[in-house]
Design an enzyme around this catalytic site. Structure first.
Site, PDB file in Angstrom:
ATOM      1  N   LYS A  32      41.362  51.744  16.744  1.00  0.00           N
ATOM      2  CA  LYS A  32      42.710  51.329  17.066  1.00  0.00           C
ATOM      3  C   LYS A  32      43.614  51.334  15.841  1.00  0.00           C
ATOM      4  O   LYS A  32      44.744  51.824  15.890  1.00  0.00           O
ATOM      5  CB  LYS A  32      42.588  49.911  17.638  1.00  0.00           C
ATOM      6  N   THR A  33      43.102  50.792  14.752  1.00  0.00           N
ATOM      7  CA  THR A  33      43.900  50.735  13.530  1.00  0.00           C
ATOM      8  C   THR A  33      44.224  52.138  13.037  1.00  0.00           C
ATOM      9  O   THR A  33      45.330  52.422  12.583  1.00  0.00           O
ATOM     10  CB  THR A  33      43.146  49.959  12.436  1.00  0.00           C
ATOM     11  N   ASP A 224      50.666  45.503  17.544  1.00  0.00           N
ATOM     12  CA  ASP A 224      49.204  45.457  17.561  1.00  0.00           C
ATOM     13  C   ASP A 224      48.759  44.173  18.272  1.00  0.00           C
ATOM     14  O   ASP A 224      49.514  43.203  18.335  1.00  0.00           O
ATOM     15  CB  ASP A 224      48.699  45.461  16.118  1.00  0.00           C
ATOM     16  N   GLU A 225      47.545  44.164  18.770  1.00  0.00           N
ATOM     17  CA  GLU A 225      46.980  42.974  19.422  1.00  0.00           C
ATOM     18  C   GLU A 225      47.926  42.424  20.489  1.00  0.00           C
ATOM     19  O   GLU A 225      48.189  41.225  20.557  1.00  0.00           O
ATOM     20  CB  GLU A 225      46.682  41.874  18.392  1.00  0.00           C
ATOM     21  N   GLN A 255      39.686  41.269  24.529  1.00  0.00           N
ATOM     22  CA  GLN A 255      39.644  40.513  23.283  1.00  0.00           C
ATOM     23  C   GLN A 255      40.769  39.499  23.189  1.00  0.00           C
ATOM     24  O   GLN A 255      41.156  39.089  22.095  1.00  0.00           O
ATOM     25  CB  GLN A 255      39.698  41.473  22.094  1.00  0.00           C
ATOM     26  N   ARG A 612      31.786  42.528  16.532  1.00  0.00           N
ATOM     27  CA  ARG A 612      32.085  42.614  15.101  1.00  0.00           C
ATOM     28  C   ARG A 612      30.956  43.338  14.372  1.00  0.00           C
ATOM     29  O   ARG A 612      31.099  43.780  13.247  1.00  0.00           O
ATOM     30  CB  ARG A 612      32.234  41.214  14.460  1.00  0.00           C
TER      31      ARG A 612
END
Length: 779
Positions: A32-33, A224-225, A255, A612
């Site tokens: 995603k980043t 983002d997020e 998430q 993670r």
DNA sequence: TGCCCGGGTGTTTTT
DNA sequence: CACCCGGGCA
């Protein structure tokens, strides 16, 4: 090689979609980043002006990293001009420009939660309300909730439903408190965290020309997020995007873990309503983790009802199964985890930074910390009491704040008599009272006590006027001298620096070092500003500092095991991840058991934790744990059972049957989750088919509650078993470092040792308290 | 005015 | 257990 070649098809499509609204649903570890950064780089390569790009991230650190990565594609001189940061920091900056439109000073203070609660306490006192009923923390979260939903004090007071529910909960005055709070903050020229979003909305609502300017300035918006944005944030984005509709939001509904602070998954689900012609991209290939981890995480999250359909997969190896550790006590859990880390580190020649320990609550860090320290494994705790919340730091910062914004009431109260200058509580009370009567700020009163007929004697008046002169002198030099010079000057002339320097107690030494660290921080800031040509002023520094998070201060140079809450781990990745405290009532939290949506959020949190991990996830639990100083018995978390068993390796001491809680003398107390589970669990048989459970070995049984701690073999603590300490020995202390034992006196357990530490000098320590470790004889 | 003691109280998660 | 607050004392 072009950056576009580094992307898979879906990623590339998302990057190349430049015009019009788009949404990227990005599974965990799906790059995603990378998409966000390359998309921005792509925009610039295609002629977009960096100044016209606004990218909102979840942490400042993420923003910084993204900027660096973009710079590597388009060059630093371009990348530096992108507007990038958290909602809070970006709009704090904008509010600063526009402060006068809202009646705030340019140098408005940002109140942290401590300040906010202190304001609330003051209001409760003045309104004569019982703070047992109106608990400041609760009141604050209520106000916060209102602001996040853009409910003004007036609207709050006028809303019948709200009033009825507040009345029902025995707190009918909440609206009045909210109104008083807002008023008090305004008069102090202060905004709290929520105000940064709330006031931005007010600005855009009441000053259309201002909104208009930003709408045209920011031609490209990225968020983002997105799953963790709240209503206030949502509306800011919608308004800013309204003209160009070049909006790209990225998120993963699986998430979403911040609903407790107003985040709303609906923002993702409603995106298509606001932008019917939007384009949707799904990133489903996971590049981060082993197949085991991806599949295990999928098997958990599919138990949630509320979710967007997606299929996260990976072409990576199967990897290791998820490991499970079961300990008898929380301390033993720490030891097992530390031991496991040590073994992996040695066997596979890994650095400490390959490991992270994640927990549900901050309080769990202690047993982990102790175990790591004993094994000499370097670690760093993120979260908890942050650097900027320490008393000495807050004290000095309060001076800075007051100098920048004299109306800042919380800062004034903090430093008016620190260091002691003979202005006591009585005087402060009089000042505050007088300020309230005339609708002034305390600073107005302090500046001209005579004008307001403040009932004080000559001596006090003199002291006050001295203080005022002192602050004003610095206030005037704000625009003249550099942030660092001013900061140092303040630290010195207040006497804070000297005071702490003379204090040679361990705490005093630590405080002195902290102040030095803060000053170093200001120095870095000053130098950075000099290089980059920005304004090198203390008020600029303050603005920056108020919004820094613990996650922002991770430095890559050092090698350490990372300890943090699962919430704080969002967006991060580690080869080896330990999820500790996998117990009912802890994770999932007891408070989440009453509603399906809360429990689903806990499950998403668990999903975040597992994902993670790159190579292996390990879960651990303790059969008993100290909570509120009492020994409590723990059941394995239901989440353990929710993982497809194909992916889990159960240890030999794992009894898959749940132990019979009545055996432990708790009777009904703990059975609630079981009945709850029966209702909710998709496989109703899962618990009933089991034969009569066997008690877990080693758990003390039939012992009444509130029992004294039972000494267990595994509980002996190397640090405190100090029998072996003798004169001449080399030891290590957590704070003072290595030292030599010079003298012993008294008899156990009151033995006192005099130890010489080369770094800190001679110290007399009570062995039973000192965290000492014996070092091998080096002579 | 400032420090020390005792009791009461409370734990999700954070910008 | 660990923190915060209020009350009592130097």
């Amino acid at each position: 090689m072009s950056y576009l070649d580094e992307l898979n098809d879906h990623q590339r499509q998302a990057v190349q979609h430049i015009n019009g609204p788009s949404m990227v649903i990005a599974g965990a570890g799906s790059g995603k980043t990378r998409v966000l950064t390359y998309r921005i780089a792509h925009l610039i390569k295609n002629g977009a002006d960096p100044f016209s790009i606004l990218s909102l991230t979840f942490t400042n650190k993420a923003a910084k990293e993204m900027k660096e990565r973009i710079a590597s594609v388009v060059g630093y001189s371009e990348a530096r001009n992108i507007w990038m940061g958290t909602f809070h920091s970006v709009f704090a900056k904008i509010l600063r420009f526009e402060a006068d439109k809202l009646g705030y000073p340019k140098n408005f203070t940002i109140y942290d939660s401590q300040d906010s609660k202190s304001v609330i306490k003051g209001i409760l006192k003045e309104m004569n309300l019982d703070d047992k009923i109106y608990k400041p923390g609760l009141v604050f979260s209520r106000i916060s909730g209102a602001k996040n939903n853009l409910i003004s004090p007036q609207e709050y007071l006028n809303n019948k439903d709200v009033h009825i529910s507040d009345e029902a909960s025995g707190k009918p005055k909440l609206g009045e408190i909210y109104a008083a709070y807002a008023d008090r903050c305004f008069k102090a020229g202060a905004m709290d965290f929520d105000d940064l979003l709330y006031k931005t909305n007010v600005l855009f609502r009441d000053h259309p020309q201002s909104l208009h300017a930003y709408q045209h300035k920011f031609k490209y918006l990225l968020v983002d997020e997105y799953q963790d944005t709240n209503y206030a944030q949502y509306l800011i984005v919608r308004k800013l995007a309204a003209v160009n509709e070049n909006l790209c939001v990225v998120g993963d509904d699986a998430q979403s873990i911040y609903s407790f602070r107003g985040a709303n998954i609906q923002n993702i689900l409603n995106f298509k309503k606001d932008y019917p012609d939007y384009v949707l991209f799904k990133l489903e290939q996971n590049y981060r983790s082993t197949q085991t981890i991806v599949e295990a995480a999928n098997s958990v999250i599919k138990k949630n009802k509320d979710q967007i359909q997606k299929n996260v997969w990976t072409s990576n190896d199967m990897g290791e199964p998820i490991a499970l550790l079961r300990a008898n006590t929380d301390n033993e859990e720490g030891r097992m985890v530390a031991q496991s880390i040590f073994e992996h580190k040695m066997n596979e020649q890994l650095k400490e930074s390959a490991f992270a320990i994640l927990y549900r609550t901050n309080a769990q860090s202690r047993s982990m910390e102790e175990a790591l320290r004993k094994m000499n494994i370097p670690y760093k705790i993120f979260g908890g009491l942050s650097f900027y919340q320490r008393k000495e730091i807050k004290d000095l910062l309060a001076y800075f704040r007051l100098i920048c914004n004299p109306k800042d009431e919380e800062a004034l109260k903090r430093v008016i008599n620190y260091p002691a200058r003979g202005i006591g509580q009585t005087t402060i009370d009089k000042i505050i009272l007088s300020a309230r009567e005339g609708q002034h700020s305390p600073w107005d009163i302090v500046k001209e006590p005579a004008k307001f007929a403040l009932p004080i004697n000559k001596g006090t008046a003199g002291k006050i006027s001295e203080f005022v002169t002192f602050i004003e002198r610095f206030h005037h030099s704000l625009s003249i001298i550099s942030a660092y010079d001013l900061a140092f000057e303040v630290a010195q002339s207040t006497g804070i620096l000297k005071d702490l320097y003379t204090d040679k107690s361990p705490e005093g030494v630590a405080r002195y070092e902290n102040i030095q660290e803060l000053l170093n921080g200001v120095k870095d800031f000053s130098e950075q500003r000099k290089e980059q040509g920005g304004e090198d002023r203390l008020d600029e520094f303050l603005m920056d500092v108020a919004l820094l998070t613990d996650a922002d201060q991770a430095d890559e140079k050092e090698d350490y095991v990372s300890l943090m809450t699962i919430h704080a781990s969002k967006g991060l990745e580690f080869p080896y991840v330990y999820i500790v405290g996998m117990e009912e009532n802890l994770f999932p939290s007891q408070l989440s058991l009453n509603s399906r949506s809360d429990l689903e959020e806990e499950r998403r949190l668990f999903y975040v934790a597992i994902t993670r991990a790159e190579r292996q996830a390990t879960m651990s639990m303790a059969n008993t744990r100290y909570r509120w100083g009492n020994l409590t018995y723990c059941e394995p978390s239901r989440f353990i059972d929710e993982i497809d068993t194909n992916f889990v390796k159960f240890p030999s001491n794992w009894d898959r049957q749940l132990s019979d809680v009545s055996d432990l003398g708790f009777g009904q107390e703990k059975s609630s989750w079981k009945s709850f589970n029966k209702k909710e669990d998709s496989s109703p048989n899962s618990y009933q088919v089991k034969e009569k459970p066997k008690p877990i070995s080693n758990v003390p049984r039939g012992i009444p509650k509130n029992l004294k701690r039972i000494p267990q073999q595994s509980d002996t603590n190397e640090y405190t078993s100090v029998e072996g300490v003798e004169v001449g020995m080399d030891v290590e202390h957590a704070r003072f470092g290595k030292g030599k034992v010079v003298k012993l006196e008294g008899s156990s357990p009151e033995t006192k040792a005099t130890i010489f530490f080369p770094g800190s000098g001679k110290k007399v320590l009570l062995l039973k308290f000192a965290k000492l470790k014996l070092l091998p004889d080096t002579s």
